[in-house]
Enzyme design. Sequence first.
Site, mmCIF file in Angstrom:
data_model
loop_
_atom_site.group_PDB
_atom_site.id
_atom_site.type_symbol
_atom_site.label_atom_id
_atom_site.label_comp_id
_atom_site.label_asym_id
_atom_site.label_seq_id
_atom_site.Cartn_x
_atom_site.Cartn_y
_atom_site.Cartn_z
ATOM 1 C CG ASP A 1 1.251 2.442 3.008
ATOM 2 O OD1 ASP A 1 0.826 3.606 2.735
ATOM 3 O OD2 ASP A 1 2.334 2.705 3.790
ATOM 4 C CG ASP B 1 1.323 -4.232 -9.422
ATOM 5 O OD1 ASP B 1 1.109 -3.786 -8.302
ATOM 6 O OD2 ASP B 1 0.858 -3.952 -10.437
#
Length: 282
Positions: free
Chosen positions: A163, A142
């Site tokens: 991003d 993650d």
Amino acid sequence: MNYRHAFHAGNFADVMKHAVLALVIASLKRKDTPFFALDTHAGIGAYDLEAPQADKTGEYLNGIARVLDADQPPADLEPYLAVVRGWNSGGSLRRYPGSPELVRGLMRPQDRMALVELHPEDVETLRARFHGDRRVGVHHLDGYTAAKGLLPPLERRGLVLMDPPFEVKNEFDRLLAALRRTRKLWPTGIILAWYPIKGREPVDGFLQAVADDGGPESLAAELLLRPAQDPFKLNGSGLLIINPPWQLRESLERLLPWLASIMAPATGFSTVRQVIAEKTLG
């Protein structure tokens, strides 16, 4: 996990984000000592603009295609355009380097990069793409929590690109929490955090929370195709830049108005504003 960047590769937001990323890397390369780059939401690394996904939306036609067709782009755009042109040496625009390949195209032998991707198919694409490049590590994690295991780097100099896909309602909250972790682990690292501009309220709330936290100098650079009045449209692209390199603001103030004039001639505009001022001695 539903977001796939192939539909949006090379659009106006990519151009803005990647042009700034290339400028930051160019500044790091002014010194011979190595740098480290962490990309927390890496995607698949590069994109085929003739694939059905890109062809379906055609977003790149109003993004990188317009920039490549423009006369006399500013010198500040050259580090970015050099990599894009290298991916399209035949003369026609067919491929677009995502941030992983953009960074690789600008890295030196002594530099290093870590790519983080959570999507199980995309991370395998990344592993295949970067197999054999000993400067690059690929991690199935993650992106919001990856900093804990990957920072601070041995190189001490470098950047983090965040991003996220912004496909859930609390994405700004998750990004803010990740920024706090990253700044704590690597206080001197340059951080680029991308955010979409639809309505102003969530963006301004996010930037105010960053300012309230305090910390190192921070800028908010924004490129808008139109005023942010319709919360259901992607009206603009923003980058929060923490620890901006020397003279980056001046470069942005030259570059972003030019990009706005190319990609939205009648309605586009840009801003660069201080979120946290540079600390001074005395």
